[in-house]
Design an enzyme around this catalytic site. Structure first.
Site, PDB file in Angstrom:
ATOM      1  N   ARG A  21       1.755  -6.911   4.422  1.00 50.33           N
ATOM      2  CA  ARG A  21       0.373  -6.846   3.903  1.00 50.33           C
ATOM      3  C   ARG A  21      -0.025  -6.445   2.533  1.00 50.33           C
ATOM      4  O   ARG A  21       0.435  -5.325   2.227  1.00 50.33           O
ATOM      5  CB  ARG A  21      -0.610  -6.506   4.916  1.00 50.33           C
ATOM      6  CG  ARG A  21      -1.900  -6.882   4.667  1.00 50.33           C
ATOM      7  CD  ARG A  21      -2.892  -6.098   5.682  1.00 50.33           C
ATOM      8  NE  ARG A  21      -2.620  -6.187   7.061  1.00 50.33           N
ATOM      9  CZ  ARG A  21      -2.622  -7.190   7.830  1.00 50.33           C
ATOM     10  NH1 ARG A  21      -3.418  -8.364   7.528  1.00 50.33           N
ATOM     11  NH2 ARG A  21      -2.349  -7.253   9.004  1.00 50.33           N
ATOM     12  N   GLU A  44       6.830 -11.321   7.964  1.00 47.78           N
ATOM     13  CA  GLU A  44       5.423 -11.867   8.027  1.00 47.78           C
ATOM     14  C   GLU A  44       4.989 -11.551   6.888  1.00 47.78           C
ATOM     15  O   GLU A  44       4.550 -10.302   6.547  1.00 47.78           O
ATOM     16  CB  GLU A  44       4.778 -11.460   9.345  1.00 47.78           C
ATOM     17  CG  GLU A  44       3.373 -11.600   9.537  1.00 47.78           C
ATOM     18  CD  GLU A  44       2.902 -10.728  10.777  1.00 47.78           C
ATOM     19  OE1 GLU A  44       1.490 -10.390  10.515  1.00 47.78           O
ATOM     20  OE2 GLU A  44       3.517 -10.499  11.500  1.00 47.78           O
ATOM     21  N   THR A  73      -1.995 -12.813  10.249  1.00 43.13           N
ATOM     22  CA  THR A  73      -3.552 -12.891  10.311  1.00 43.13           C
ATOM     23  C   THR A  73      -3.825 -14.519   9.840  1.00 43.13           C
ATOM     24  O   THR A  73      -4.775 -14.910   9.153  1.00 43.13           O
ATOM     25  CB  THR A  73      -4.102 -11.970   9.157  1.00 43.13           C
ATOM     26  OG1 THR A  73      -3.236 -10.889   9.301  1.00 43.13           O
ATOM     27  CG2 THR A  73      -5.494 -11.746   9.255  1.00 43.13           C
ATOM     28  N   LYS A 133       2.163 -10.553  21.116  1.00 40.11           N
ATOM     29  CA  LYS A 133       1.842  -9.488  20.169  1.00 40.11           C
ATOM     30  C   LYS A 133       0.820  -8.561  20.765  1.00 40.11           C
ATOM     31  O   LYS A 133      -0.484  -8.734  20.883  1.00 40.11           O
ATOM     32  CB  LYS A 133       1.407  -9.883  18.653  1.00 40.11           C
ATOM     33  CG  LYS A 133       0.932  -8.819  17.824  1.00 40.11           C
ATOM     34  CD  LYS A 133       0.218  -9.335  16.448  1.00 40.11           C
ATOM     35  CE  LYS A 133      -0.358  -8.559  15.747  1.00 40.11           C
ATOM     36  NZ  LYS A 133      -0.706  -8.987  14.502  1.00 40.11           N
ATOM     37  N   GLY A 163       0.218   1.348  14.768  1.00 43.04           N
ATOM     38  CA  GLY A 163       0.464   2.836  14.975  1.00 43.04           C
ATOM     39  C   GLY A 163       2.123   3.153  15.306  1.00 43.04           C
ATOM     40  O   GLY A 163       2.266   4.165  15.816  1.00 43.04           O
ATOM     41  N   GLY A 183       3.861  -2.332  10.117  1.00 48.26           N
ATOM     42  CA  GLY A 183       2.975  -2.502   9.108  1.00 48.26           C
ATOM     43  C   GLY A 183       2.798  -1.466   7.849  1.00 48.26           C
ATOM     44  O   GLY A 183       3.874  -1.342   7.182  1.00 48.26           O
ATOM     45  N   SER A 184       1.830  -0.685   7.906  1.00 46.35           N
ATOM     46  CA  SER A 184       1.855   0.146   6.755  1.00 46.35           C
ATOM     47  C   SER A 184       2.991   1.433   6.746  1.00 46.35           C
ATOM     48  O   SER A 184       3.307   1.899   5.399  1.00 46.35           O
ATOM     49  CB  SER A 184       0.450   0.940   6.727  1.00 46.35           C
ATOM     50  OG  SER A 184       0.365   1.656   7.790  1.00 46.35           O
TER      51      SER A 184
END
Length: 209
Positions: A21, A44, A73, A133, A163, A183-184
């Site tokens: 992202r 993604e 998203t 998911k 997380g 993710g992050s």
């Protein structure tokens, strides 16, 4: 290869999905190569990133058949064709929207919608989803995953997203999860390919360990 088989094959190679992202078109290929070199085979690009379709197009061209590339998203069914037209083969959503799922399967692409309850999971499966998911996993313990697995079809991959850290994956796998979306913890805007590579390798080592 049909979409369900492709998703399973990629997850068998490495049960991780890279969610990048905020990536920009100018950096997406180098970030993608760093992720691929670490062993991850599904990437993604969320549609709330800068110029996401351009990033997906560049990544799809550079990766070819080496990886499954697509969009995250995805909230509206009309976006599915846009992703397909630039070479994406995967559609991921944070929610259970049967219109998006049906548009994805009609386009011959891999569908992995978000869910949080058994009702949402079965709604997604009836609409044709190939994978599920579980999101946000910050609020779903391994015990929740175990309970979901008792009722969901065993041949449908369940990915835990939210997380996820290299040191907390084992409990989810033991409970029946098939993989994870990262993710992050894997990528933040502005990070170098070298940083992303190091983080990706830590996750790959974590899921193997």
């Amino acid at each position: 290869m049909n979409p369900a088989a492709e998703l399973r094959r990629r997850l068998d190679e490495c049960p991780l999905v890279a969610i990048i992202r905020g990536v920009t078109p100018d950096e997406v290929e180098s970030i993608g190569e760093a992720i691929y070199a670490a062993g991850i085979r599904i990437i993604e690009v969320p549609l709330n990133s800068p110029e996401p379709l351009e990033s997906i197009a560049r990544l799809a061209r550079s990766m070819g058949d080496r990886a499954l590339v697509g969009a995250g998203t995805v909230l509206e069914p009309e976006r599915v064709a846009e992703v397909r037209d630039v070479g994406g083969r995967l559609i991921v959503s944070p929610n259970t929207d049967t219109r998006v799922i049906e548009a994805t399967t009609a386009a011959g692409m891999v569908s992995s919608p978000g869910f949080y309850t058994p009702s949402e999971a079965f709604t997604a499966l009836r609409a044709g989803a190939h994978g599920l998911k579980l999101f946000p996993a910050e609020a779903a313990t391994p015990a929740v995953v175990k309970g979901m697995r008792a009722v969901l079809p065993k041949d449908v991959p369940m990915l835990v997203v939210g997380g996820v850290r290299p040191d907390n994956m084992r409990a989810y796998l033991d409970a029946g999860a098939d993989g994870f979306g990262l993710g992050s913890g894997l990528y933040k805007p502005g990070q170098t390919p070298e940083q992303v590579s190091e983080q990706a390798r830590a996750y790959v080592a974590g899921v193997k360990g």
